[in-house]
Design a protein around this motif. Sequence first.
Motif, PDB file in Angstrom:
ATOM      1  N   THR A 182      54.811   8.414  35.495  1.00  0.00           N
ATOM      2  CA  THR A 182      55.053   9.377  34.424  1.00  0.00           C
ATOM      3  C   THR A 182      55.146  10.791  34.986  1.00  0.00           C
ATOM      4  O   THR A 182      54.731  11.058  36.122  1.00  0.00           O
ATOM      5  N   HIS A 183      55.691  11.687  34.170  1.00  0.00           N
ATOM      6  CA  HIS A 183      55.759  13.090  34.580  1.00  0.00           C
ATOM      7  C   HIS A 183      54.355  13.678  34.733  1.00  0.00           C
ATOM      8  O   HIS A 183      54.136  14.556  35.571  1.00  0.00           O
ATOM      9  N   THR A 184      53.418  13.175  33.933  1.00  0.00           N
ATOM     10  CA  THR A 184      52.025  13.615  34.078  1.00  0.00           C
ATOM     11  C   THR A 184      51.464  13.178  35.426  1.00  0.00           C
ATOM     12  O   THR A 184      50.767  13.952  36.102  1.00  0.00           O
ATOM     13  N   SER A 187      52.902  15.455  38.021  1.00  0.00           N
ATOM     14  CA  SER A 187      52.300  16.787  37.964  1.00  0.00           C
ATOM     15  C   SER A 187      50.912  16.772  38.601  1.00  0.00           C
ATOM     16  O   SER A 187      50.524  17.729  39.280  1.00  0.00           O
ATOM     17  N   ARG A 194      53.139  19.638  33.691  1.00  0.00           N
ATOM     18  CA  ARG A 194      54.113  18.605  33.339  1.00  0.00           C
ATOM     19  C   ARG A 194      55.450  19.231  32.970  1.00  0.00           C
ATOM     20  O   ARG A 194      56.516  18.675  33.280  1.00  0.00           O
ATOM     21  N   VAL A 197      57.407  20.009  36.091  1.00  0.00           N
ATOM     22  CA  VAL A 197      57.933  18.767  36.674  1.00  0.00           C
ATOM     23  C   VAL A 197      59.157  18.308  35.892  1.00  0.00           C
ATOM     24  O   VAL A 197      60.169  17.896  36.479  1.00  0.00           O
ATOM     25  N   ASN A 198      59.088  18.380  34.552  1.00  0.00           N
ATOM     26  CA  ASN A 198      60.256  18.029  33.726  1.00  0.00           C
ATOM     27  C   ASN A 198      61.476  18.853  34.119  1.00  0.00           C
ATOM     28  O   ASN A 198      62.590  18.339  34.270  1.00  0.00           O
ATOM     29  N   LEU A 201      62.765  17.896  37.724  1.00  0.00           N
ATOM     30  CA  LEU A 201      63.466  16.605  37.707  1.00  0.00           C
ATOM     31  C   LEU A 201      64.819  16.725  37.018  1.00  0.00           C
ATOM     32  O   LEU A 201      65.797  16.099  37.440  1.00  0.00           O
TER      33      LEU A 201
END
Length: 241
Positions: A182-184, A187, A194, A197-198, A201
Amino acid sequence: MLKEHYNVIEAHGNTNCFSEQNFNRLLVTMKERIVPEGSHLFWEGDYSDKLFYIKRGRVKLTKSTDEGKELILYMYQAGDMVGQADPFFSTKHSFTAEVIEESEVGVIEQKDLEILICQHCDFAIDFMKWMGIHHRLTQTKFRDLMMYGKPGALCSTLIRLGNTYGEKSSDGENILINKKITHTDLSNMIGATRESVNRMLSDLRKKDAVEYENGMIVIKDLGMLQEICHCELCPNEICRI
């Protein structure tokens, strides 16, 4: 993206530095234990008097701040040995080891490890090699996190994930990270938010460096990721998550 056929990239555990004879010596001393998902092998601050060999499953090592922020430092899987190795000293764990898949582990007591080191000089040398691999892994991770900003840290982390859980497409151009990250999680691996990171990406997707397939990340341009993080082409036993 069209569904492709992927071949598993062979990933070795961190105990490959042990000879067959010395690894068998370790196996004899182990006490087997089944550990359920969500439990912990040890907590930060516990006395470090055991090592854990993962026969099946996955474990992550984390460090927490006073504000409750979690940093994922390592992700271990079958074939890895986990723990803070300080033979002949009484120390406390600096990290927490959380089981993220039901795991079968072999528990190695420190007193048994000390006996092996004292009785077999070749075992002591192999154990020093294992400790050296851990030190190099830690050094390269902090280099990536500190020297090239969050984009460099993210690209390095994606490369490490590819080396650890990767499967190559039949044409060898794409690498599927065959674990849902996951993005979490990302991060927490690089010490970023997060949202950032979003955003990073999304930028990599626009540059056609990464893509998603069934919720999993696909690396499409490994060279671009290596360029962003100034990759030093470390061997896979070091360049892993």
